[in-house]
Write a protein that holds these residues in place. Sequence first.
Motif, PDB file in Angstrom:
ATOM      1  N   ARG A  50       0.855  -1.189   0.000  1.00  0.00           N
ATOM      2  CA  ARG A  50       0.000   0.000   0.000  1.00  0.00           C
ATOM      3  C   ARG A  50       0.891   1.239   0.000  1.00  0.00           C
ATOM      4  N   PRO A  84      -6.867 -11.272  -6.168  1.00  0.00           N
ATOM      5  CA  PRO A  84      -7.896 -10.418  -5.544  1.00  0.00           C
ATOM      6  C   PRO A  84      -7.478  -8.953  -5.427  1.00  0.00           C
ATOM      7  N   THR A  85      -6.215  -8.712  -5.111  1.00  0.00           N
ATOM      8  CA  THR A  85      -5.725  -7.337  -5.012  1.00  0.00           C
ATOM      9  C   THR A  85      -5.777  -6.659  -6.364  1.00  0.00           C
ATOM     10  N   ASP A  88      -9.238  -5.680  -7.329  1.00  0.00           N
ATOM     11  CA  ASP A  88      -9.615  -4.437  -6.652  1.00  0.00           C
ATOM     12  C   ASP A  88      -9.007  -3.215  -7.333  1.00  0.00           C
ATOM     13  N   LEU A  89      -7.813  -3.369  -7.894  1.00  0.00           N
ATOM     14  CA  LEU A  89      -7.167  -2.247  -8.583  1.00  0.00           C
ATOM     15  C   LEU A  89      -7.881  -1.879  -9.884  1.00  0.00           C
ATOM     16  N   LYS A  91     -10.785  -1.026 -10.060  1.00  0.00           N
ATOM     17  CA  LYS A  91     -11.684   0.063  -9.685  1.00  0.00           C
ATOM     18  C   LYS A  91     -10.930   1.341  -9.326  1.00  0.00           C
ATOM     19  N   HIS A  92      -9.618   1.338  -9.474  1.00  0.00           N
ATOM     20  CA  HIS A  92      -8.798   2.486  -9.084  1.00  0.00           C
ATOM     21  C   HIS A  92      -9.110   3.689  -9.984  1.00  0.00           C
TER      22      HIS A  92
END
Length: 128
Positions: A50, A84-85, A88-89, A91-92
């Motif tokens: 992060r 999974p990470t 999620d990216l 949607k960045h």
Amino acid sequence: LTLTTNTIHGDLTSNNDFLMALALSAIGNVGGKDFSEAMGTSVKRVLLARGVPPNITKKAILTFLHMYRMDKSNLQDDIIEVLPTIIDLMKHPHMGLACCAATFVQGAMRELLPNPANGEGSTASPEI
């Protein structure tokens, strides 16, 4: 080769964004199976970290996909861990990062799922 690997690893683990970008570019362009074995965990750590700038994350995503294509057996468990990470990216708000994440997911699924065109898996089309 060991000196080069150690130098690139040092740049990849530094806090300098320019050195990290240069190391990821070197791994992605020069790397093969040897770099995949030596740098896989470091690239994965940058990818999952992060607070990393979007341009570094983009390079880490594409480098990890390139390394996976070169050496599937070594990174098989890692790709399932980072997926999974990366989803999620997608949607960045940074459009370049979201596009790289989508490219990674598409490339990973192409490598992970059976290909009916090659006689692997079912030839039935999925229902939408």
